[in-house]
Write a protein that holds these residues in place. Sequence first.
Motif, PDB file in Angstrom:
ATOM      1  N   GLU A 135       0.991  -1.306   0.092  1.00 57.69           N
ATOM      2  CA  GLU A 135      -0.057   0.056   0.066  1.00 57.69           C
ATOM      3  C   GLU A 135       0.974   1.283   0.039  1.00 57.69           C
ATOM      4  O   GLU A 135       1.836   1.486   0.760  1.00 57.69           O
ATOM      5  N   ARG A 136       0.557   2.313  -0.687  1.00 64.37           N
ATOM      6  CA  ARG A 136       1.028   3.481  -1.001  1.00 64.37           C
ATOM      7  C   ARG A 136       0.153   4.564  -0.336  1.00 64.37           C
ATOM      8  O   ARG A 136      -1.052   4.537  -0.810  1.00 64.37           O
ATOM      9  N   PHE A 137       0.400   5.457   0.771  1.00 63.81           N
ATOM     10  CA  PHE A 137      -0.381   6.357   0.999  1.00 63.81           C
ATOM     11  C   PHE A 137       0.016   7.660   0.465  1.00 63.81           C
ATOM     12  O   PHE A 137       1.111   7.901   0.919  1.00 63.81           O
ATOM     13  N   ILE A 138      -0.644   8.153  -0.249  1.00 64.00           N
ATOM     14  CA  ILE A 138      -0.307   9.482  -1.028  1.00 64.00           C
ATOM     15  C   ILE A 138      -1.218  10.545  -0.640  1.00 64.00           C
ATOM     16  O   ILE A 138      -2.366  10.613  -0.430  1.00 64.00           O
ATOM     17  N   CYS A 139      -0.402  11.850  -0.768  1.00 60.73           N
ATOM     18  CA  CYS A 139      -1.162  13.104  -0.315  1.00 60.73           C
ATOM     19  C   CYS A 139      -1.134  14.048  -1.679  1.00 60.73           C
ATOM     20  O   CYS A 139       0.064  14.201  -2.083  1.00 60.73           O
ATOM     21  N   ILE A 148      -3.188  21.210  -8.375  1.00 67.40           N
ATOM     22  CA  ILE A 148      -2.125  20.533  -7.653  1.00 67.40           C
ATOM     23  C   ILE A 148      -0.888  21.167  -7.635  1.00 67.40           C
ATOM     24  O   ILE A 148      -0.179  21.643  -8.602  1.00 67.40           O
ATOM     25  N   LEU A 149      -0.443  21.134  -6.276  1.00 69.32           N
ATOM     26  CA  LEU A 149       1.149  21.934  -6.157  1.00 69.32           C
ATOM     27  C   LEU A 149       2.044  20.625  -6.119  1.00 69.32           C
ATOM     28  O   LEU A 149       3.229  20.968  -6.348  1.00 69.32           O
ATOM     29  N   ALA A 150       1.774  19.481  -5.554  1.00 68.74           N
ATOM     30  CA  ALA A 150       2.603  18.371  -5.212  1.00 68.74           C
ATOM     31  C   ALA A 150       1.890  17.086  -5.138  1.00 68.74           C
ATOM     32  O   ALA A 150       0.778  17.145  -4.618  1.00 68.74           O
ATOM     33  N   VAL A 151       2.426  15.873  -5.525  1.00 73.57           N
ATOM     34  CA  VAL A 151       1.784  14.774  -5.133  1.00 73.57           C
ATOM     35  C   VAL A 151       3.001  13.796  -4.564  1.00 73.57           C
ATOM     36  O   VAL A 151       4.076  13.642  -5.318  1.00 73.57           O
ATOM     37  N   ARG A 152       2.822  13.526  -3.495  1.00 72.46           N
ATOM     38  CA  ARG A 152       3.843  12.664  -2.738  1.00 72.46           C
ATOM     39  C   ARG A 152       3.265  11.207  -1.968  1.00 72.46           C
ATOM     40  O   ARG A 152       2.207  11.128  -1.630  1.00 72.46           O
ATOM     41  N   VAL A 153       4.296  10.510  -1.944  1.00 71.59           N
ATOM     42  CA  VAL A 153       4.194   9.301  -1.311  1.00 71.59           C
ATOM     43  C   VAL A 153       4.361   9.401  -0.002  1.00 71.59           C
ATOM     44  O   VAL A 153       5.504   9.697   0.266  1.00 71.59           O
ATOM     45  N   VAL A 154       3.597   9.117   1.142  1.00 70.42           N
ATOM     46  CA  VAL A 154       3.763   9.487   2.469  1.00 70.42           C
ATOM     47  C   VAL A 154       4.352   8.329   3.126  1.00 70.42           C
ATOM     48  O   VAL A 154       5.450   8.449   3.814  1.00 70.42           O
ATOM     49  N   THR A 155       3.779   7.399   2.883  1.00 75.73           N
ATOM     50  CA  THR A 155       4.437   5.997   3.563  1.00 75.73           C
ATOM     51  C   THR A 155       4.373   4.802   2.746  1.00 75.73           C
ATOM     52  O   THR A 155       3.249   4.994   1.776  1.00 75.73           O
ATOM     53  N   ARG A 161      -3.234   4.097  11.975  1.00 76.02           N
ATOM     54  CA  ARG A 161      -3.269   5.210  12.715  1.00 76.02           C
ATOM     55  C   ARG A 161      -1.912   5.422  13.177  1.00 76.02           C
ATOM     56  O   ARG A 161      -1.520   6.621  13.428  1.00 76.02           O
ATOM     57  N   THR A 162      -1.272   4.209  13.442  1.00 72.93           N
ATOM     58  CA  THR A 162       0.129   4.432  14.041  1.00 72.93           C
ATOM     59  C   THR A 162       1.098   5.033  12.928  1.00 72.93           C
ATOM     60  O   THR A 162       1.986   5.828  13.180  1.00 72.93           O
ATOM     61  N   ILE A 163       0.912   4.277  11.441  1.00 71.95           N
ATOM     62  CA  ILE A 163       1.974   4.715  10.680  1.00 71.95           C
ATOM     63  C   ILE A 163       1.360   6.043  10.025  1.00 71.95           C
ATOM     64  O   ILE A 163       2.419   6.862   9.792  1.00 71.95           O
ATOM     65  N   ILE A 164       0.265   6.260   9.890  1.00 71.92           N
ATOM     66  CA  ILE A 164      -0.472   7.481   9.153  1.00 71.92           C
ATOM     67  C   ILE A 164      -0.404   8.484  10.067  1.00 71.92           C
ATOM     68  O   ILE A 164      -1.743   8.625  10.645  1.00 71.92           O
ATOM     69  N   HIS A 165       0.501   9.132  10.519  1.00 78.01           N
ATOM     70  CA  HIS A 165       0.320  10.088  11.718  1.00 78.01           C
ATOM     71  C   HIS A 165       0.312  11.309  10.926  1.00 78.01           C
ATOM     72  O   HIS A 165       0.700  11.780   9.739  1.00 78.01           O
ATOM     73  N   PRO A 166      -0.658  12.615  11.422  1.00 75.77           N
ATOM     74  CA  PRO A 166      -0.852  13.558  10.975  1.00 75.77           C
ATOM     75  C   PRO A 166       0.252  14.562  10.611  1.00 75.77           C
ATOM     76  O   PRO A 166       0.423  15.239   9.708  1.00 75.77           O
ATOM     77  N   ARG A 167       1.524  14.577  11.452  1.00 76.17           N
ATOM     78  CA  ARG A 167       2.811  15.181  11.341  1.00 76.17           C
ATOM     79  C   ARG A 167       3.130  14.912  10.148  1.00 76.17           C
ATOM     80  O   ARG A 167       4.022  15.477   9.435  1.00 76.17           O
ATOM     81  N   ARG A 177       2.338  25.657   1.516  1.00 78.32           N
ATOM     82  CA  ARG A 177       1.318  26.765   1.542  1.00 78.32           C
ATOM     83  C   ARG A 177      -0.025  26.146   0.996  1.00 78.32           C
ATOM     84  O   ARG A 177      -0.670  26.974   0.504  1.00 78.32           O
ATOM     85  N   SER A 178      -0.332  24.985   1.114  1.00 77.67           N
ATOM     86  CA  SER A 178      -1.380  24.399   0.625  1.00 77.67           C
ATOM     87  C   SER A 178      -2.507  24.948   1.495  1.00 77.67           C
ATOM     88  O   SER A 178      -2.856  25.364   2.727  1.00 77.67           O
ATOM     89  N   CYS A 179      -3.715  25.007   0.738  1.00 82.38           N
ATOM     90  CA  CYS A 179      -4.958  25.492   1.182  1.00 82.38           C
ATOM     91  C   CYS A 179      -5.914  24.150   1.339  1.00 82.38           C
ATOM     92  O   CYS A 179      -6.872  24.030   2.141  1.00 82.38           O
ATOM     93  N   ALA A 180      -5.664  23.123   0.658  1.00 81.03           N
ATOM     94  CA  ALA A 180      -6.433  21.963   0.941  1.00 81.03           C
ATOM     95  C   ALA A 180      -5.535  20.727   0.381  1.00 81.03           C
ATOM     96  O   ALA A 180      -4.491  20.736  -0.160  1.00 81.03           O
ATOM     97  N   ILE A 181      -5.921  19.523   0.892  1.00 78.48           N
ATOM     98  CA  ILE A 181      -5.346  18.237   0.426  1.00 78.48           C
ATOM     99  C   ILE A 181      -6.359  17.154   0.096  1.00 78.48           C
ATOM    100  O   ILE A 181      -7.461  17.394   0.540  1.00 78.48           O
ATOM    101  N   CYS A 182      -5.900  16.147  -0.561  1.00 77.44           N
ATOM    102  CA  CYS A 182      -6.708  14.929  -0.744  1.00 77.44           C
ATOM    103  C   CYS A 182      -5.442  13.974  -0.290  1.00 77.44           C
ATOM    104  O   CYS A 182      -4.464  14.050  -0.616  1.00 77.44           O
ATOM    105  N   VAL A 183      -6.263  12.816   0.188  1.00 74.45           N
ATOM    106  CA  VAL A 183      -5.265  11.754   0.389  1.00 74.45           C
ATOM    107  C   VAL A 183      -5.749  10.435  -0.352  1.00 74.45           C
ATOM    108  O   VAL A 183      -7.090  10.293  -0.729  1.00 74.45           O
ATOM    109  N   ALA A 184      -5.032   9.557  -0.500  1.00 67.95           N
ATOM    110  CA  ALA A 184      -5.361   8.277  -1.249  1.00 67.95           C
ATOM    111  C   ALA A 184      -4.455   6.925  -0.787  1.00 67.95           C
ATOM    112  O   ALA A 184      -3.426   7.645  -0.664  1.00 67.95           O
ATOM    113  N   HIS A 185      -4.819   5.960  -1.063  1.00 72.32           N
ATOM    114  CA  HIS A 185      -4.216   4.778  -0.884  1.00 72.32           C
ATOM    115  C   HIS A 185      -4.539   3.533  -1.570  1.00 72.32           C
ATOM    116  O   HIS A 185      -6.004   3.536  -1.906  1.00 72.32           O
ATOM    117  N   ASN A 186      -3.699   2.762  -2.140  1.00 65.82           N
ATOM    118  CA  ASN A 186      -4.109   1.810  -3.167  1.00 65.82           C
ATOM    119  C   ASN A 186      -4.201   0.410  -2.106  1.00 65.82           C
ATOM    120  O   ASN A 186      -3.610   0.412  -1.153  1.00 65.82           O
TER     121      ASN A 186
END
Length: 240
Positions: A135-139, A148-155, A161-167, A177-186
């Motif tokens: 699984e890739r968690f993407i922001c 879109i400003l950027a697309v990144r694989v977070v984890t 909830r342990t791995i996907i921490h808000p920080r 300086r984002s005003c909004a985000i979307c997240v996705a994971h496969n």
Amino acid sequence: MKKDHFSVCDTGDGKFLISGPRSLPLSQRPRERLIKFGAESLSDRDLLSILLNTGVKGKNVSILAEELLNRLEQDKEIPPVKELIRLTGLGESKASAVAAMLEFGRRRWGMMGAKIASPGDIFNTVRHYADRRQERFICLSLNGAHEILAVRVVTIGLVNRTIIHPREVFADPISDRSCAICVAHNHPSGELKPSPEDDEVTLTLWKAAKILGIRFLDHLIFSAKAYFSYSQAGRMPREG
């Protein structure tokens, strides 16, 4: 016999000379300039020359690169391989390499500036990650117009909830300086039904986004051919 490589150098008087790289000063050789100064220092023709590597009999690599560049500039989309190989000197192998690199670049950086107006737009941006075995968690970082400003694989790994921490999720969007985000994971299994852990991660990120003043638009779970959208399903967290 080893094939020679060629390059084009500016003589300074508006004319160009075609010569082998060994006859040029190091500072004028495309590959050496790429290594020393970075890809941004090269012209489009020089970049294609490096990718093509060699020409063919009667057409050196610089001429082939120039013809390829002219062909690419005629299209808004990446031409299919069967179109690219119509250029003399561009066989299936080189045409495939060119098409593959152009598509890879589009997937990684070409989406910047595209507007996210629906869950389908998010899916089209991230769907090439669907074939990953983990699984890739993407922001997606978005500006005020939801571009879109950027697309990144977070984890990489199980989403919980342990791995996907808000920080970890919000560190880069804040820097952007984002005003909004979307997240996705496969979901490598192809199962799109959200798990309780998916729900918990969504709620945690929604709460964090509210504190930070960043809009949390959606959480997508996707496979190669389909997706589940929390916003589309009416399952995004709500006030109260």
